[in-house]
Design a protein around this motif. Structure first.
Motif, PDB file in Angstrom:
ATOM      1  N   TRP A 115     -20.942 116.479  65.637  1.00 26.90           N
ATOM      2  CA  TRP A 115     -21.714 115.296  64.896  1.00 26.90           C
ATOM      3  C   TRP A 115     -20.562 114.955  63.792  1.00 26.90           C
ATOM      4  N   GLU A 116     -19.726 115.555  63.218  1.00 24.39           N
ATOM      5  CA  GLU A 116     -18.648 115.048  62.367  1.00 24.39           C
ATOM      6  C   GLU A 116     -17.580 114.301  63.210  1.00 24.39           C
ATOM      7  N   ILE A 117     -17.310 114.797  64.347  1.00 22.91           N
ATOM      8  CA  ILE A 117     -16.448 113.821  64.983  1.00 22.91           C
ATOM      9  C   ILE A 117     -16.930 112.476  65.294  1.00 22.91           C
ATOM     10  N   ALA A 118     -18.081 112.724  65.672  1.00 16.11           N
ATOM     11  CA  ALA A 118     -18.947 111.384  66.369  1.00 16.11           C
ATOM     12  C   ALA A 118     -19.173 110.440  65.287  1.00 16.11           C
ATOM     13  N   LEU A 119     -19.540 110.938  64.086  1.00 16.95           N
ATOM     14  CA  LEU A 119     -19.673 109.949  62.939  1.00 16.95           C
ATOM     15  C   LEU A 119     -18.283 109.472  62.496  1.00 16.95           C
ATOM     16  N   ASN A 120     -17.228 110.123  62.697  1.00 19.41           N
ATOM     17  CA  ASN A 120     -15.887 109.599  62.247  1.00 19.41           C
ATOM     18  C   ASN A 120     -15.699 108.589  63.158  1.00 19.41           C
ATOM     19  N   LEU A 121     -16.103 108.619  64.603  1.00 14.86           N
ATOM     20  CA  LEU A 121     -15.857 107.436  65.783  1.00 14.86           C
ATOM     21  C   LEU A 121     -16.672 106.379  65.302  1.00 14.86           C
ATOM     22  N   VAL A 122     -17.749 106.462  64.941  1.00 16.49           N
ATOM     23  CA  VAL A 122     -18.763 105.418  64.620  1.00 16.49           C
ATOM     24  C   VAL A 122     -18.158 104.859  63.418  1.00 16.49           C
ATOM     25  N   GLY A 123     -17.818 105.416  62.533  1.00 20.58           N
ATOM     26  CA  GLY A 123     -17.196 104.734  60.998  1.00 20.58           C
ATOM     27  C   GLY A 123     -16.027 103.789  61.526  1.00 20.58           C
ATOM     28  N   ASN A 124     -15.154 104.521  62.398  1.00 18.19           N
ATOM     29  CA  ASN A 124     -13.849 103.601  62.945  1.00 18.19           C
ATOM     30  C   ASN A 124     -14.291 102.342  63.613  1.00 18.19           C
ATOM     31  N   ALA A 125     -15.141 102.643  64.162  1.00 20.34           N
ATOM     32  CA  ALA A 125     -15.734 101.386  65.365  1.00 20.34           C
ATOM     33  C   ALA A 125     -16.222 100.424  64.364  1.00 20.34           C
ATOM     34  N   LEU A 126     -17.040 100.560  63.328  1.00 17.44           N
ATOM     35  CA  LEU A 126     -17.705  99.727  62.273  1.00 17.44           C
ATOM     36  C   LEU A 126     -16.562  98.936  61.504  1.00 17.44           C
ATOM     37  N   THR A 127     -15.709  99.741  61.184  1.00 20.03           N
ATOM     38  CA  THR A 127     -14.416  99.172  60.328  1.00 20.03           C
ATOM     39  C   THR A 127     -13.516  98.107  61.326  1.00 20.03           C
ATOM     40  N   GLN A 128     -13.417  98.788  62.598  1.00 21.26           N
ATOM     41  CA  GLN A 128     -12.990  97.628  63.425  1.00 21.26           C
ATOM     42  C   GLN A 128     -13.664  96.456  63.731  1.00 21.26           C
ATOM     43  N   LEU A 129     -15.041  96.461  63.799  1.00 16.71           N
ATOM     44  CA  LEU A 129     -15.878  95.199  63.910  1.00 16.71           C
ATOM     45  C   LEU A 129     -15.875  94.446  62.750  1.00 16.71           C
ATOM     46  N   LEU A 183     -27.639 109.621  64.925  1.00 16.60           N
ATOM     47  CA  LEU A 183     -26.563 110.437  65.779  1.00 16.60           C
ATOM     48  C   LEU A 183     -26.737 111.840  65.582  1.00 16.60           C
ATOM     49  N   PHE A 184     -26.460 112.242  66.915  1.00 18.73           N
ATOM     50  CA  PHE A 184     -26.576 113.820  67.012  1.00 18.73           C
ATOM     51  C   PHE A 184     -25.514 114.412  67.691  1.00 18.73           C
ATOM     52  N   GLY A 185     -24.873 115.611  67.313  1.00 16.66           N
ATOM     53  CA  GLY A 185     -23.971 116.303  67.875  1.00 16.66           C
ATOM     54  C   GLY A 185     -24.503 117.668  68.387  1.00 16.66           C
ATOM     55  N   TYR A 186     -24.051 118.107  69.623  1.00 16.28           N
ATOM     56  CA  TYR A 186     -24.759 119.209  70.124  1.00 16.28           C
ATOM     57  C   TYR A 186     -23.773 120.518  70.200  1.00 16.28           C
ATOM     58  N   GLN A 236     -16.750 103.621  75.008  1.00 15.17           N
ATOM     59  CA  GLN A 236     -15.246 103.773  75.672  1.00 15.17           C
ATOM     60  C   GLN A 236     -14.772 105.153  74.961  1.00 15.17           C
ATOM     61  N   VAL A 237     -15.141 105.872  74.183  1.00 18.83           N
ATOM     62  CA  VAL A 237     -14.707 106.860  73.236  1.00 18.83           C
ATOM     63  C   VAL A 237     -14.860 108.119  74.365  1.00 18.83           C
ATOM     64  N   PRO A 238     -13.831 109.002  73.919  1.00 23.08           N
ATOM     65  CA  PRO A 238     -13.886 110.319  74.741  1.00 23.08           C
ATOM     66  C   PRO A 238     -15.289 110.761  74.919  1.00 23.08           C
ATOM     67  N   ASP A 239     -15.382 111.530  76.083  1.00 23.25           N
ATOM     68  CA  ASP A 239     -16.796 112.162  76.287  1.00 23.25           C
ATOM     69  C   ASP A 239     -16.912 113.636  75.283  1.00 23.25           C
ATOM     70  N   ILE A 240     -17.741 113.482  74.372  1.00 20.21           N
ATOM     71  CA  ILE A 240     -17.936 114.669  73.534  1.00 20.21           C
ATOM     72  C   ILE A 240     -19.516 114.935  73.610  1.00 20.21           C
ATOM     73  N   PRO A 241     -20.014 116.048  73.196  1.00 21.05           N
ATOM     74  CA  PRO A 241     -21.435 116.357  73.302  1.00 21.05           C
ATOM     75  C   PRO A 241     -22.033 115.692  72.066  1.00 21.05           C
ATOM     76  N   ALA A 242     -22.156 114.440  72.103  1.00 24.78           N
ATOM     77  CA  ALA A 242     -22.904 113.575  71.117  1.00 24.78           C
ATOM     78  C   ALA A 242     -23.429 112.666  71.778  1.00 24.78           C
ATOM     79  N   SER A 243     -24.494 112.042  70.707  1.00 30.17           N
ATOM     80  CA  SER A 243     -25.280 110.503  71.331  1.00 30.17           C
ATOM     81  C   SER A 243     -25.625 109.928  69.937  1.00 30.17           C
ATOM     82  N   THR A 244     -25.638 108.740  70.125  1.00 32.33           N
ATOM     83  CA  THR A 244     -25.982 107.771  69.119  1.00 32.33           C
ATOM     84  C   THR A 244     -27.049 106.699  69.612  1.00 32.33           C
ATOM     85  N   GLU A 245     -27.980 106.236  68.921  1.00 39.49           N
ATOM     86  CA  GLU A 245     -28.849 105.184  69.183  1.00 39.49           C
ATOM     87  C   GLU A 245     -28.958 104.433  67.895  1.00 39.49           C
TER      88      GLU A 245
END
Length: 192
Positions: free
Chosen positions: A171-185, A157-160, A124-133
């Protein structure tokens, strides 16, 4: 950001022995959850402020998770599925994640539930050039003189970007988003 998870539990899939040590490389597990000062012993974190911040977040007392291993790298070799971003460079990382509570470490359902919720949030996060698995894998937990078989998660995690610096920034932006999601969960599921 693209986000997905997979289950890798076959005999040939990667596993983790925890705690781990690689004496020939001079590497080992550091318990950041109980001693955050050990973060200074992790070379990757010393060289990368974004990774350092993520490790602080995931190992925080309020987090239901903790980290076991990590690494980062840059590459201009893209897999065919990465060509959709249309960018020649990627900055990547992995972090092995464990539940802090033993009962959750041994529960496939807790791992799968976390990954479903986490990937749902990240889709659901904004569309940025990054992928995570996220890969749910088998872990052998060495406790005293016994070994208990449970699970862990490897988070890739990969940033392009058009160059190394831009790929790293995504990658830094995406890593911050993942960190925020983990904090929320973690705040929603502290009972795990």
């Amino acid at each position: 950001m693209q986000a997905d998870f997979a289950v890798e539990l076959s005999r040939d899939d990667e596993t983790l022995d925890f705690p781990w040590e690689s004496p020939e490389e001079g590497l080992r597990y550091y318990d950041l959850k109980h001693d955050p000062n050990l973060l200074d012993q992790i070379g990757e974190a010393a060289q990368n402020a974004a990774l350092r911040d993520f490790l602080i977040t995931v190992n925080a007392p309020a987090s239901i998770l903790e980290s076991a291993k990590c690494d980062t790298w840059t590459s201009d070799e893209l897999d065919p599925e990465e060509e959709i971003f249309g960018l020649p460079w990627k900055f990547g990382s992995y972090v092995d994640l464990l539940f802090t509570k033993s009962i959750s470490r041994l529960s496939f359902e807790h791992h799968e539930g976390l990954l479903k919720k986490l990937t749902g949030l990240l889709q659901q996060v904004p569309d940025i050039p990054a992928s995570t698995e996220f890969f749910l894998r088998r872990c052998r937990y060495h406790e005293n003189e016994s070994i208990r078989v449970g699970f862990y998660v490897t988070f890739y995690l990969f940033g392009y970007g058009e160059d190394e610096a831009k790929a790293r920034r995504q990658w830094e932006i995406a890593l911050n988003l993942v960190g925020n999601a983990l904090t929320q969960l973690s705040s929603q599921h502290s009972a795990l």
